[in-house]
Design an enzyme around this catalytic site. Structure first.
Site, PDB file in Angstrom:
ATOM      1  N   GLU A  68       0.822  -1.206   0.000  1.00 24.76           N
ATOM      2  CA  GLU A  68       0.000   0.000   0.000  1.00 24.76           C
ATOM      3  C   GLU A  68       0.858   1.259   0.000  1.00 24.76           C
ATOM      4  O   GLU A  68       0.532   2.259  -0.654  1.00 24.76           O
ATOM      5  CB  GLU A  68      -0.929   0.008   1.215  1.00 24.76           C
ATOM      6  CG  GLU A  68      -1.981  -1.089   1.208  1.00 24.76           C
ATOM      7  CD  GLU A  68      -1.486  -2.383   1.821  1.00 24.76           C
ATOM      8  OE1 GLU A  68      -0.268  -2.503   2.060  1.00 24.76           O
ATOM      9  OE2 GLU A  68      -2.322  -3.281   2.074  1.00 24.76           O
ATOM     10  N   PRO A 271      11.063 -14.489   0.861  1.00 24.24           N
ATOM     11  CA  PRO A 271       9.883 -14.636   1.714  1.00 24.24           C
ATOM     12  C   PRO A 271       9.216 -13.298   1.989  1.00 24.24           C
ATOM     13  O   PRO A 271       9.889 -12.264   2.115  1.00 24.24           O
ATOM     14  CB  PRO A 271      10.445 -15.251   2.997  1.00 24.24           C
ATOM     15  CG  PRO A 271      11.886 -14.844   3.020  1.00 24.24           C
ATOM     16  CD  PRO A 271      12.309 -14.778   1.581  1.00 24.24           C
ATOM     17  N   ARG A 272       7.912 -13.318   2.087  1.00 19.18           N
ATOM     18  CA  ARG A 272       7.160 -12.105   2.390  1.00 19.18           C
ATOM     19  C   ARG A 272       7.568 -11.538   3.750  1.00 19.18           C
ATOM     20  O   ARG A 272       7.596 -10.320   3.947  1.00 19.18           O
ATOM     21  CB  ARG A 272       5.667 -12.418   2.364  1.00 19.18           C
ATOM     22  CG  ARG A 272       4.759 -11.238   2.724  1.00 19.18           C
ATOM     23  CD  ARG A 272       4.751 -10.195   1.649  1.00 19.18           C
ATOM     24  NE  ARG A 272       3.739  -9.173   1.910  1.00 19.18           N
ATOM     25  CZ  ARG A 272       3.605  -8.069   1.180  1.00 19.18           C
ATOM     26  NH1 ARG A 272       4.400  -7.855   0.157  1.00 19.18           N
ATOM     27  NH2 ARG A 272       2.664  -7.204   1.475  1.00 19.18           N
ATOM     28  N   GLY A 313      12.955  -4.227   0.980  1.00 16.92           N
ATOM     29  CA  GLY A 313      13.098  -3.149   0.018  1.00 16.92           C
ATOM     30  C   GLY A 313      14.010  -3.447  -1.149  1.00 16.92           C
ATOM     31  O   GLY A 313      14.441  -2.525  -1.845  1.00 16.92           O
ATOM     32  N   GLU A 314      14.322  -4.736  -1.387  1.00 21.38           N
ATOM     33  CA  GLU A 314      15.217  -5.080  -2.486  1.00 21.38           C
ATOM     34  C   GLU A 314      14.546  -5.967  -3.528  1.00 21.38           C
ATOM     35  O   GLU A 314      15.232  -6.688  -4.258  1.00 21.38           O
ATOM     36  CB  GLU A 314      16.484  -5.755  -1.956  1.00 21.38           C
ATOM     37  CG  GLU A 314      17.400  -4.816  -1.194  1.00 21.38           C
ATOM     38  CD  GLU A 314      18.812  -5.375  -1.052  1.00 21.38           C
ATOM     39  OE1 GLU A 314      19.771  -4.677  -1.421  1.00 21.38           O
ATOM     40  OE2 GLU A 314      18.949  -6.525  -0.560  1.00 21.38           O
ATOM     41  N   ASN A 338       0.852  -9.104  -5.254  1.00 17.99           N
ATOM     42  CA  ASN A 338       0.803  -8.247  -6.437  1.00 17.99           C
ATOM     43  C   ASN A 338       1.732  -8.752  -7.551  1.00 17.99           C
ATOM     44  O   ASN A 338       2.944  -8.844  -7.351  1.00 17.99           O
ATOM     45  CB  ASN A 338       1.203  -6.834  -6.009  1.00 17.99           C
ATOM     46  CG  ASN A 338       1.185  -5.857  -7.149  1.00 17.99           C
ATOM     47  OD1 ASN A 338       0.547  -6.089  -8.166  1.00 17.99           O
ATOM     48  ND2 ASN A 338       1.894  -4.754  -6.990  1.00 17.99           N
TER      49      ASN A 338
END
Length: 439
Positions: A68, A271-272, A313-314, A338
């Site tokens: 988001e 992994p999330r 963030g990568e 997504n």
């Protein structure tokens, strides 16, 4: 009677939250110990401000998590160009880091207050927002009611309602209407989402498309990318990204099955929730797989089986290392993640069948030929193997995905048009105050 019942439920929720507020500290401390809260800033979750309020009009923008936050960055940058102050709240440590990396000190970042009356009231008393803009599916009853009581316009952007959420609200239509009537405008992702919001009493509702399509490609550190590319060399690669528990095991199965046909194969697992990476590494090692962890800057050698992307963030780095990406939360859990970023960065997209949360994006990608769904791990292995062996088919999927993403663009422009009646008065107010200060 039903309307009266809904009001009674919301009143009970209000007082129950107020009663629970004094004892909620233990829960926040527990979350901080798990790395799910910023220990140094946990007071912000109680509505206590970490910064003074700037002068002039102020917009409260809220984005729950990383996805988001990334989706609203383009919107925030446009609003900042009008000279309006923005306080951005997020709910996770990872999204706070993304906000800092992408927006630095151009916005004021705070952790979102708990949806309890004392926390929300304290937050609103300090920041006194002129407009509240919430992203996607953030429906917090106390926050909505408190903003409504203060006559602060509330706009939901990039709005979506999952199958489960819609079914749940539909069982309580008067409760939904009592909340959604406080929203000044809902800007929905798709026609399906728009119809669902209308059915639950939201007015007006417009459809913009998915703002995630209009975000810029995720950034990458070029030195890190080149170093990993040198280590990988000409090896074949595929990635399993945004995976949830159980899907990493499936990815390891695929690696072991396909290594017999492709001895040089490298699997990239992202992994999330990176905090699970210690357990994942143990599982991979127990299988006899050699693991390189990004968080340790482990080199990728010819013997490495799995590059474990356990950093935040990568995603732009990991996706640029391959042309095949499986997108998780779609085989062992429901909803999906997504697929737009993988498609935009030039990968052939694979996913399980449980992609309800991104139904419209997947439909367009599948119809164009840019994505394929798989039923299980066996079918995933077959799909990866097919794409590794067929350069032309892989290239066609990549090209189709890029075209589909381009065709889905325009949501940001439509969202700004919907927001204009609420933004324009703030721009005028800001300019008048600037003129008075100079006069």
């Amino acid at each position: 009677m039903s309307e009266r019942w809904a009001r009674a439920i919301l009143t009970a929720y209000r007082w129950a939250g107020a009663a629970a507020f004094p004892v909620i500290g233990g829960y926040i401390v527990w979350r901080a110990g798990k790395g799910k809260e910023d220990r140094a800033r946990r007071h912000e979750r109680y509505g206590q401000a970490g910064r003074p309020r700037p002068d002039g009009p102020l917009i409260w923008m809220h984005a729950a998590s990383v996805g988001e936050t990334v989706a609203v960055i383009g919107l925030i940058e446009h609003l900042l160009s009008y000279g309006i102050n923005i306080v951005l709240t997020t709910g996770t440590v990872t999204s706070a880091k993304v906000a800092d990396e992408r927006l630095d000190d151009r916005v004021i970042h705070q952790y979102v207050p708990l949806d309890l009356k004392p926390a929300v009231s304290r937050f609103l008393n300090h920041w006194k927002p002129d407009l509240a803009v919430m992203a996607e599916s953030e429906i917090w009853p106390m926050t909505i009611l408190e903003l409504g009581a203060r006559h602060v316009p509330q706009v939901l952007v990039n709005g979506r309602l999952s199958d489960r959420s819609f079914a749940s609200w539909s069982k309580r239509p008067y409760l939904a209407e009592a909340l959604f009537e406080n929203l000044a405008h809902v800007v929905a992702q798709s026609e399906v989402d728009g119809e669902r919001f209308r059915a639950l009493g939201a007015r007006p509702v417009t459809v913009s498309g998915n703002m995630k399509v209009d975000t810029s490609a995720p950034p990458v550190d070029r030195q890190s990318l080149e170093r990993l590319q040198r280590g990988i060399g000409v090896r074949r690669t595929w990635a399993a990204v945004s995976t949830h528990e159980g899907e990493e095991t499936i990815a390891a199965d695929v690696q072991q099955k396909l290594k017999q046909r492709h001895p040089d194969l490298l699997t990239i697992v992202v992994p999330r929730h990176p905090e699970r990476s210690n357990d994942l590494e143990k599982e991979f090692l127990a299988r006899g797989l050699k693991v390189a962890r990004r968080s340790r800057n482990d080199p990728v050698t010819a013997e490495t089986d799995i590059l474990l992307g356990d950093t935040i963030g990568e995603m732009g780095l990991y996706l640029r290392l391959t042309e095949i990406a499986f997108v998780g939360r779609s085989l062992v859990q429901e909803g999906g993640q997504n697929p737009i970023e993988p498609a935009r960065l030039g990968t052939a997209v694979l996913a399980g069948c449980n992609v309800q949360n991104f139904r419209d994006a997947y439909r367009r990608l599948i119809d164009s030929g840019g994505a394929r769904l798989v039923r299980d791990g066996e079918m995933l292995a077959g799909g990866v193997n097919f794409l590794l062996n067929n350069h032309a088919a892989r290239g066609a999927m990549i090209k189709a995905g890029l075209t589909a993403v381009e065709d889905m663009s325009g949501a940001l422009k439509r969202t700004l048009q919907a927001l204009d009646p609420y933004i324009h008065p703030l721009v005028v107010k800001s300019r008048l105050e600037d003129d008075r200060s100079y006069g």
